[in-house]
Design a protein around this motif. Structure first.
Motif, PDB file in Angstrom:
ATOM      1  N   ALA A 215       0.176  38.604  99.077  1.00  0.00           N
ATOM      2  CA  ALA A 215      -1.350  38.025  99.092  1.00  0.00           C
ATOM      3  C   ALA A 215      -1.524  36.337  99.038  1.00  0.00           C
ATOM      4  CB  ALA A 215      -2.122  38.625  97.577  1.00  0.00           C
ATOM      5  N   TYR A 216      -0.275  36.005  98.360  1.00  0.00           N
ATOM      6  CA  TYR A 216      -0.211  34.516  98.242  1.00  0.00           C
ATOM      7  C   TYR A 216      -0.309  33.877  99.639  1.00  0.00           C
ATOM      8  CZ  TYR A 216       4.799  35.462  98.210  1.00  0.00           C
ATOM      9  OH  TYR A 216       5.997  35.771  98.445  1.00  0.00           O
ATOM     10  N   GLU A 218      -2.303  34.832 101.891  1.00  0.00           N
ATOM     11  CA  GLU A 218      -3.754  34.582 101.933  1.00  0.00           C
ATOM     12  C   GLU A 218      -4.277  33.427 101.379  1.00  0.00           C
ATOM     13  OE1 GLU A 218      -6.286  38.202 102.295  1.00  0.00           O
ATOM     14  OE2 GLU A 218      -7.171  37.314 100.468  1.00  0.00           O
ATOM     15  N   THR A 219      -3.885  33.406 100.241  1.00  0.00           N
ATOM     16  CA  THR A 219      -4.346  32.355  99.244  1.00  0.00           C
ATOM     17  C   THR A 219      -4.059  30.976  99.873  1.00  0.00           C
ATOM     18  OG1 THR A 219      -3.692  33.440  97.236  1.00  0.00           O
ATOM     19  CG2 THR A 219      -4.055  31.085  96.791  1.00  0.00           C
TER      20      THR A 219
END
Lengths: 319, 552
Positions: A215-216, A218-219
């Protein structure tokens, strides 16, 4: 640095030493199981029984195996690796120069191959599934699939025989000027680089791709970072542990696994020394070289473990 | 504020006829394109908050992310215009899109714990976008970050940036992420379910912090959630979405008080299941007496002297936030974690502490249903095999007899026989949970332990599951131990309630008594933290609190 991390590192080192001890037992046991008798092989078929018995006594071969093991181990711990049976030379002295040669070759092969592999891995991830990725992966696979002796002979054929740029035989001697030495090892170092490159590059690619699912990532994308910045700043630091592991494995291979390359290029390193003395049934040399190889292998893997521990922020900065 | 709109006074964000598609690769079939968002339009004025609400698959996040021209996975924006600050961002090219991400529009993810890079300190990540886009110098960005940490009432604002993500709690990380979004002074922030993963007592703090930050900075926001009561606290307008289509769009007051569409009314009234409390007449068949349990060889005590009773055919709800020991209580009762002290009696006899000490019949009488239905089933077994397994194992059934029983159970969970040959992957979340219920029921248990069984489901689906459980209880006379952090669920299903806090039962009794004032401080906090479908509830709830939540 906090306590838990020191404890983990101490554990790894202790385990490594224990493992090395176990390996020394295995090496010693292995050479005992080998058929043949050292005294017989030194004196030849025509030796009289009396001469054989004398030599056995002199070499301490009549003592029980465990006594001989501890005698050997004691010698190793004090830096005395024994005497080569075939040449009657001190093994430690003979190994000294050759170990240096092997390390020299491994060092330059590593200096080229490790950064190259990581950069190629990063590039493959950046342009994943595109033609750049496929070309890199294809070439890397091809170079690993070719046996190292074949790569070696190809290099010799083109660079030494046809174009005559580099020597085909890597003779080095003490006091050789640095540039001469570099020229001598150019071909074996290139061959080694080609052998280890693909493995490291593909592991780097796989480790980073694995992280790219997080997910990071994507961040980072949603902050507007460029793809290469994302890989370099956000993916690579989290993929470092598996990359270090595979780099260390290949470093170990560069030192321990160079036997074939050294023989092809007649390079006076540890591998060639080992092969020569296996042929001569020179057991003390085989034992000594085996133990050194094991120590290098275990040592590098400990370094990889420790680096992976230190690279983990959860361990470095506990709650 | 970033850039002045090109045409002066238009809306900040104007999405027209947005169409978003994705390519799916169903196993064994040719890839096909499905439409996730069907021609949705919306406008958002500067400084306003628009709530996007709907169940999973409604396209809320997909629409939210489209304001940054971002599609997750294989998702592609295929039609429509996305006009931000007066220009269509889809025409800006890769460079243009990269320049607006993290600058004009920022994103706050559902799980901040996963959205922060574990390898870097928080401060470096918070100010990264500001420096990248040249909003300010590093020193200036750091000053602003600390000010934002203070505004979001993070503890030790001066130094929290020096920490790594794993050193900070979930609720705090969510606030740090909000600070990260605000740090580059964007015009718009997309909040994607920012409080969904948090405990209810923590959610209220984070919600209040976000609301205040939005108000003070004047940033506009798209607030995405499946919980209408939460969205109602922060939004000026609410848009209801379903299956990628617009259902209803209106002011917050109108949506929650006078919904015009049937689907919206269903969302508004979702928490209301009338459940008459059963009289505690009969004697308990399962008694937990003074149980203390610990992990790590007795070092970390997670249950302290807990005593509860379960009556035949009734429901005991165990409530508390994460870490309160609810699930550990279930593990102790099932024998998965043998208690250190205390005893569990079942039908008048002492139950073996360890799983290995229990007879097969004891095992049959206690069944469990879990929060994550999809990981509680073997993905390579069909529904028929999954439900048939306890029939074979406990009753030795086989062949036609078993198949008939499986079909009967499928009828009971309102799914029908057509599902026998399906695999779990082919079922929706609610259907998966129903199969798990059927599997538990197949063993003919006297007690089913339900561990957060509705937490991962959309409200309407969860509602269906609760109604099913209540119906089955009336039919089969099975008792439930219902573990949850959601008090609305408790009100709908419980006959008696145990409130747990840090391993202890702090309040225990019949539902009517537990939910009747005066409350102890913790129950009060828990009850007052449940979002209500009421504008202004948040401020009232924060104002009336007597203790801080454990998440801080």
């Amino acid at each position: 640095m906090s306590n838990p991390i020191l404890k983990l590192i101490a554990q790894r080192i202790a385990l490594g030493l224990l493992l090395l001890l176990a390996v020394s037992v295995l090496i010693f046991a292995g050479t005992q199981i080998l058929p043949g008798d050292v005294a017989q092989s030194i004196l030849g078929q025509s030796a009289t029984p009396q001469a054989l018995a004398n030599l056995r006594e002199e070499l301490g071969l009549n003592a029980p195996a465990y006594v001989r093991y501890f005698r050997w181990l004691g010698g190793v711990l004090t830096g005395d690796l024994g005497t080569a049976l075939s040449s009657r030379q001190d093994i430690a002295t003979a190994i000294g120069g050759r170990l240096w040669n092997t390390l020299f070759l491994a060092f330059w092969a590593a200096i080229v191959s490790i950064p190259l592999a990581i950069i190629l891995g990063l590039l493959a991830v950046r342009y994943r599934n595109g033609w750049i990725d496929k070309t890199i992966s294809g070439l890397a696979l091809a170079s690993t699939s070719l046996p190292e002796f074949f790569v070696g002979y190809l290099l010799v054929y083109f660079f030494a025989v046809k174009w005559q740029i580099f020597p085909g035989i890597s003779t080095v001697y003490d006091g050789m000027p640095f540039l001469e030495r570099m020229k001598a090892i150019a071909l074996p170092a290139t061959a080694l680089t080609l052998v280890v490159l693909a493995h490291m590059m593909r592991m780097t690619r796989a480790a980073i791709l694995n992280v790219m699912q997080s997910a990071y990532i994507e961040t980072a994308e949603l902050k507007g970072l460029s793809p290469f910045e994302i890989i370099r700043k956000h993916a690579f630091p989290n993929a470092i542990a598996p990359v270090i592991n595979v780099v260390m494995l290949n470093l170990a291979f560069l030192i321990v696994g160079v036997v074939v390359i050294e023989v092809i290029f007649v390079y006076p390193g540890m591998g060639q020394y080992l092969v020569d003395h296996v042929a001569k049934r020179d057991v003390p040399v085989v034992q000594a070289v085996g133990l050194i190889f094991a120590a290098v292998y275990i040592g590098l893997n400990i370094i990889a473990d420790i680096a992976a521990i230190v690279a983990n922020p959860r361990l470095r900065h506990p709650k | 504020m970033a850039k002045a709109p090109a045409n002066g006074s238009g809306p900040l964000l104007d999405i027209r006829d947005l169409r978003i598609e994705a390519k799916v690769y169903p196993p064994g079939e040719a890839p096909r394109t499905i439409t996730l968002v069907h021609d949705v339009s919306l406008t958002l004025e500067k400084g306003k908050v628009l709530g996007l609400i709907g169940e999973s698959g409604a396209g809320k996040s997909t629409i939210g992310l489209s304001s940054m021209a971002y599609g997750r996975g294989g998702v592609k924006i295929t039609g429509g215009e996305i006009i931000l600050n007066g220009r269509d961002i889809r025409k800006g090219g890769t460079q243009g899109i990269r320049a607006l991400r993290g600058r004009e529009v920022c994103y706050v993810a559902q799980s901040a714990a996963a959205a922060f890079n574990p390898a870097h300190r928080l401060m470096d990540q918070v100010i990264e976008a500001s420096i990248l886009h040249g909003v300010s110098s590093r020193a200036e960005a750091e000053r602003r970050a600390v000010a934002l940490f203070k505004k979001l009432s993070l503890p030790d604002p001066e130094n929290i940036g020096k920490r790594f993500p794993h050193q900070v709690s979930g609720g705090q990380l969510q606030r740090v992420m909000t600070a990260m979004a605000l740090c580059s002074e964007p015009d718009l922030i997309v909040f994607d379910e920012p409080t969904t993963a948090l405990d209810v007592t923590t959610q209220i703090d984070v919600l209040a912090a976000i609301k205040e930050a939005i108000r003070d900075t004047g940033v506009a926001a798209l607030y995405i959630s499946h919980d209408l009561a939460v969205v109602a606290q922060v939004s000026d307008e609410i848009m209801v979405l379903r299956h990628g289509k617009l259902v209803e769009w209106g002011g917050t007051q109108q949506i929650i008080k006078e919904p015009r569409q049937e689907y919206t009314s269903a969302l508004v009234s979702v928490h209301e299941i009338a459940h008459e409390e059963k009289k505690p007449g009969a004697s308990p068949f399962l008694s937990v007496r003074n149980v203390t349990a610990a992990y790590g060889g007795g070092k970390i005590k997670v249950l302290k002297n807990v005593s509860v009773d379960i009556l035949p055919g009734q429901t005991l709800a165990v409530v508390g936030e994460s870490g309160s020991g609810k699930s550990t209580l279930a593990r102790a009762i099932t024998g998965l974690l043998p208690p250190e002290e205390g005893s569990i009696t079942f039908a008048g006899r002492a139950l073996g502490n360890r799983l290995a000490d229990r007879s097969r019949d004891d095992l049959r009488e206690l069944q469990m249903i879990y929060q994550m239905a999809d990981v509680a089933m073997n993905p390579r077994q069909t529904v028929g095999t999954i439900i048939g397994r306890p029939l074979e194992f406990y009753f030795g059934m086989g062949g036609k007899e078993r198949d008939a029983k499986v079909a009967e159970l499928l009828d009971k969970i309102e799914m029908g026989r057509g599902f026998i040959d399906r695999y779990p992957a082919e079922l929706s979340g609610g259907q998966k949970q129903r199969v798990c219920i059927a599997r538990a029921l197949a063993a003919k248990p006297r007690l089913i332990i339900c561990d957060e069984v509705t937490s991962a489901l959309d409200p309407l689906v969860a509602n269906g599951i609760l109604k099913l459980l209540l119906g089955l209880q009336a039919e089969e006379g099975v008792a439930y131990l219902f573990i949850t952090h959601d008090l609305a669920t408790v009100k709908s299903i419980a006959d008696s309630i145990a409130v747990m806090y840090r391993g202890e039962v702090v309040r225990y009794g019949p539902k009517s008594e537990v939910l009747k004032p005066p409350f102890d401080a913790y129950t009060d906090l828990l009850l007052s933290s449940v979002p209500e479908m009421e504008i202004g509830w948040l401020e009232k709830a924060i104002g009336g609190r007597r203790m801080a939540s454990a998440g801080n």
